[in-house]
Design a protein around this motif. Sequence first.
Motif, short mmCIF file in Angstrom:
data_model
loop_
_atom_site.label_atom_id
_atom_site.label_comp_id
_atom_site.label_asym_id
_atom_site.label_seq_id
_atom_site.Cartn_x
_atom_site.Cartn_y
_atom_site.Cartn_z
N LEU A 102 0.79 -1.22 0.00
CA LEU A 102 0.00 0.00 0.00
C LEU A 102 0.84 1.28 0.00
O LEU A 102 0.32 2.36 0.25
CB LEU A 102 -0.94 0.01 1.21
CG LEU A 102 -2.01 -1.07 1.23
CD1 LEU A 102 -2.73 -1.10 2.55
CD2 LEU A 102 -2.98 -0.89 0.07
N THR A 103 2.13 1.17 -0.30
CA THR A 103 2.93 2.38 -0.40
C THR A 103 2.52 3.13 -1.66
O THR A 103 1.87 2.57 -2.56
CB THR A 103 4.44 2.08 -0.47
OG1 THR A 103 4.71 1.39 -1.70
CG2 THR A 103 4.91 1.28 0.74
N HIS A 104 2.94 4.37 -1.77
CA HIS A 104 2.60 5.18 -2.94
C HIS A 104 3.06 4.50 -4.23
O HIS A 104 2.29 4.36 -5.19
CB HIS A 104 3.24 6.56 -2.79
CG HIS A 104 2.93 7.48 -3.93
ND1 HIS A 104 3.79 7.64 -5.00
CD2 HIS A 104 1.86 8.26 -4.17
CE1 HIS A 104 3.26 8.49 -5.85
NE2 HIS A 104 2.10 8.90 -5.38
N GLU A 106 1.99 1.29 -9.19
CA GLU A 106 2.27 0.14 -10.05
C GLU A 106 0.99 -0.62 -10.37
O GLU A 106 0.83 -1.11 -11.49
CB GLU A 106 3.24 -0.82 -9.36
CG GLU A 106 4.66 -0.35 -9.29
CD GLU A 106 5.52 -1.29 -8.45
OE1 GLU A 106 5.05 -2.38 -8.05
OE2 GLU A 106 6.67 -0.92 -8.17
N ARG A 107 0.10 -0.72 -9.42
CA ARG A 107 -1.14 -1.48 -9.65
C ARG A 107 -2.19 -0.67 -10.41
O ARG A 107 -2.99 -1.24 -11.15
CB ARG A 107 -1.71 -1.92 -8.31
CG ARG A 107 -0.78 -2.91 -7.63
CD ARG A 107 -1.36 -3.67 -6.47
NE ARG A 107 -2.40 -3.07 -5.70
CZ ARG A 107 -2.34 -2.88 -4.38
NH1 ARG A 107 -1.26 -3.20 -3.71
NH2 ARG A 107 -3.36 -2.37 -3.73
N ILE A 108 -2.16 0.64 -10.26
CA ILE A 108 -3.18 1.48 -10.91
C ILE A 108 -2.76 1.87 -12.30
O ILE A 108 -3.54 1.86 -13.24
CB ILE A 108 -3.46 2.72 -10.04
CG1 ILE A 108 -4.09 2.29 -8.72
CG2 ILE A 108 -4.39 3.69 -10.77
CD1 ILE A 108 -4.21 3.40 -7.70
N ILE A 109 -1.49 2.27 -12.44
CA ILE A 109 -0.98 2.73 -13.74
C ILE A 109 0.01 1.69 -14.27
O ILE A 109 1.16 1.65 -13.83
CB ILE A 109 -0.28 4.11 -13.58
CG1 ILE A 109 -1.22 5.11 -12.95
CG2 ILE A 109 0.22 4.60 -14.94
CD1 ILE A 109 -0.55 6.40 -12.52
N PRO A 110 -0.45 0.85 -15.20
CA PRO A 110 0.44 -0.20 -15.71
C PRO A 110 1.59 0.33 -16.52
O PRO A 110 1.64 1.36 -17.04
CB PRO A 110 -0.48 -1.06 -16.58
CG PRO A 110 -1.76 -0.35 -16.73
CD PRO A 110 -1.75 0.82 -15.78
#
Length: 118
Positions: free
Chosen positions: A107-109, A114-118
């Motif tokens: 849950l770090t920035h 990485e998970r939101i913006i591929p």
Amino acid sequence: MDDLVRIHDILQHATPESLVILNEIFTSTTLADAIDLGGKILGRITAMGLVCVCVTFVDELASLNQATVSMVSTVDENDPAKRTFKVIRKPADGLAYAMVLARKYRLTHDQLKERIIP
């Protein structure tokens, strides 16, 4: 405002046999306001001679006065991401291990990016 209304009602009904339990009061305020308001509330509780358990990340409240006893939860010395579930009497040290937990649960920035913006 909600915290103030609830604590006012609690203190109005408190008796010498009361046990007051506060969990992270004034978290929606600034740190300065949490210190000020929390200090006033805990000072009033102390003046009334009540027993109180107050869970807080505001270290300044952990050493408020002579009636205050600071208790700290502990973590595994070798892995701060592991909780021991032991609570010991010691001064607050400002360590919440938030970043350790954020990394553990990805849950770090950077991990979120990485998970939101591929």
